[in-house]
Each structure stands twice: as structure tokens, then as C-alpha cells.
Design a protein around this motif. Structure first.
Motif: not given
Length: 310
Positions: A77-84, A58-70, A10-16
Motif C-alpha cells: 500500500a505504501y509502495l502504491s502511494r509512493f508511486a503516486q 514523499h518524506q513520510d513514505l520514505t520513512v515508512l517503507l524503510s521500517k516496513t517488511l517488504p 525502479r520508482l526511485r530510478q525513474a527519470r520521467t
């Protein structure tokens, strides 16, 4: 798929920004405090650095999220920072659209000047109510639309009003007398009077270096205007951020409805400290009316403060 993974999608698909700030208020408050501090300091380099950091995060968190168990706490925590970071990116985008970079070195093209002039103005810098039909048709054709606000803001123009907005505001006000405070050049009152609203424009006339005050705009500060004109409806367009006068609206017993046209960003307009302190009115961010304040890239908002039943 876990809830956290769905949230990431949802975060990635948000347009506004609106898609995110209402559903994630805690993260939005963090972002808003950071950007508010940057703008209050007034150092362009701070915004440039914040933009650079946003891209890197944005770049760092994209990598961290791909390497961390959901399901892990780190992922949340990474997800919250990604939202910000996503919210910050939307704000930076909005700010940069009308930042006016190199405006002084550019010249508005004849075609764009013609289109803007006929779409938005009667003559000179005297605004006209804008048809949403024609705006939606013509605005995308204007290549230099990023130059509009830097050109008109020195004249005390912070937005444009659509015909449809005026019609809706007139419906909300109805037959009740209305007072506009901090009315500037009186444009909004003029539009409302033209559709039959009983409204008086007042302003302290403290911005004479940039605003050309019409004779119809009575020289009164907000507090004096509220005491003299005991109207049930009060209107204000783009009250300055952290101003000292809006609190008098909430302290005035005869006011039933306070309409504010401003920014969806709390650091850009209005006294949000007083908005939150007052307890006699309910506040609604009217999304339908907000879309009728132009141009949309500004991130304008219309707020309705309605007195609670006794």
C-alpha cells in the motif's frame, strides 16, 4: 530481494513521468484526477498546497517503507502511494517550468531573445519549422527558456513544430487530402503545405482576442468543416480540454485517420471522454512523433486515431 523491493528501486530510478504512467495506469489515474480538479478550480493556492503535501508525503513514505517488511500488505500500500507521489512530482515539475512566475517583473535578456527569435521564429510571432539539430544545440544555452511559453501563449501559441515532425506527418498523410480543424493561426497547415501536403485550415475564429487568423484559415467550426470537406485525414493541434467538437470527427464516416497534437496530460488538452467512448478507431500514442514537438518540457504528445477495418 523481493519484487516489492525491486519495484521501489525502479520508482526511485525513474527519470520521467512516461517511465511510470504506462506501467502503473491505476496509480496514474488517481494522480491525474487530483491534478485535474486543482486546475479546473483555477486556484493557485490549491496547487501550492498540493506541492507542499507531495513533498511531505514523499518524506513520510520514505520513512515508512524503510521500517516496513517488504512482503507485508502495508508495504504494498505504501509502495502504491509512493508511486503516486513520484508521478505527482513529475507533473508539478513540468507545470512549474512554464508557470511564468514573476514573468511580468522580468525582462528577456538580449542574448536569450536573439537565440529564441532565430531558433523559433521567422519574424514577430510567426513561427518557423525548427531544426532538431539546432534546437538540441541552442535550447540548453537559453537561460530564460522558462519564459518562452508565458510570453507566447497569450498569442495562441501552445507549442513549436520541428522540421522532422512535419516530414513524418507528411509521410502519414501521404497523397490523401487533409483537413485541419481548430487551426488557430494556420501555422501547422502552412508548414505541411510547404512540403507538398494537400491540406485546408479551418477554425471557428472564436479566439480573435488572442489569435491573429491568417486569411488562409477558413472560418468554419469543426462540424461544418467536416461536412464540407470530406477528407480522409483530419488533423488538430492542441484541441481544448473537454471540447465539444472532436466527437464529430469520430462520427464522420469518411475519416480514416485523425492526428492529434496535444499534451500527455489528459486534463490539459483533448476530449478524453469522447476518445474513450468512440469505438471505430484504434488510438496510438506515438512516442517518436511526440519527441519532435517542442519544447520537450511541455510534455507534448501525438496521438494517431486509425479507423478499424470493417
Amino acid at each position: 530481494m523481493t519484487p516489492s523491493e525491486k519495484k521501489l528501486i525502479r520508482l526511485r530510478q525513474a527519470r520521467t513521468l512516461e517511465d511510470l504512467r504506462t506501467s502503473l495506469p491505476r496509480d496514474w489515474r488517481i494522480v491525474e484526477r487530483k491534478i485535474s480538479g486543482i486546475l479546473e478550480r483555477g486556484n493557485p493556492q490549491d496547487l501550492a498546497e498540493f506541492t507542499k503535501q507531495t513533498i511531505e508525503h514523499h518524506q513520510d513514505l520514505t520513512v515508512l517503507l524503510s521500517k516496513t517488511l517488504p512482503n507485508s500488505s502495508n508495504y504494498k500500500a505504501y509502495l502504491s502511494r509512493f508511486a503516486q507521489v513520484r508521478m505527482a512530482a513529475f507533473v508539478i515539475k513540468d507545470l512549474s517550468r512554464f508557470a511564468g512566475k514573476n514573468v511580468k517583473s522580468q525582462k528577456l535578456g538580449c542574448i536569450d531573445k536573439f537565440l529564441m527569435g532565430n531558433l523559433l521564429f521567422l519574424d514577430g510571432f510567426r513561427r518557423k519549422p525548427v531544426s532538431m539539430f539546432w534546437f538540441q544545440l541552442i535550447w540548453p544555452m537559453i537561460r530564460q527558456r522558462h519564459m518562452l511559453m508565458p510570453l507566447v501563449e497569450p498569442k495562441g501559441i501552445y507549442c513549436f513544430y520541428s522540421k522532422e515532425l512535419i516530414t513524418h506527418l507528411a509521410g502519414l498523410i501521404g497523397s490523401r487530402p487533409c483537413l485541419e480543424i481548430a487551426a488557430g493561426d494556420g501555422t501547422l497547415t502552412r508548414f505541411l503545405q510547404d512540403v507538398g501536403v494537400s491540406i485546408i485550415a479551418t477554425d471557428s475564429h472564436s479566439w480573435q482576442s488572442s489569435v491573429t487568423y491568417s486569411d488562409s484559415v477558413i472560418k468554419l467550426d469543426a462540424r461544418a468543416a467536416l461536412r464540407m470537406h470530406k477528407t480522409k485525414v483530419v488533423l488538430c493541434s492542441w484541441p481544448p480540454a473537454n471540447n465539444a467538437f472532436e466527437r464529430f470527427v469520430f462520427e464522420t464516416d469518411h475519416v480514416e485517420l485523425y492526428l492529434v497534437i496535444g499534451s500527455r496530460y489528459e486534463f490539459a488538452s483533448g476530449n478524453w471522454r469522447d476518445y474513450r467512448r468512440q469505438n471505430n478507431f484504434t488510438v496510438t500514442h506515438d512516442l517518436e512523433l511526440s519527441r519532435l514537438v517542442l519544447p520537450p518540457e511541455l510534455g507534448c504528445a501525438v496521438y494517431r486515431f486509425e479507423r478499424k477495418a470493417a
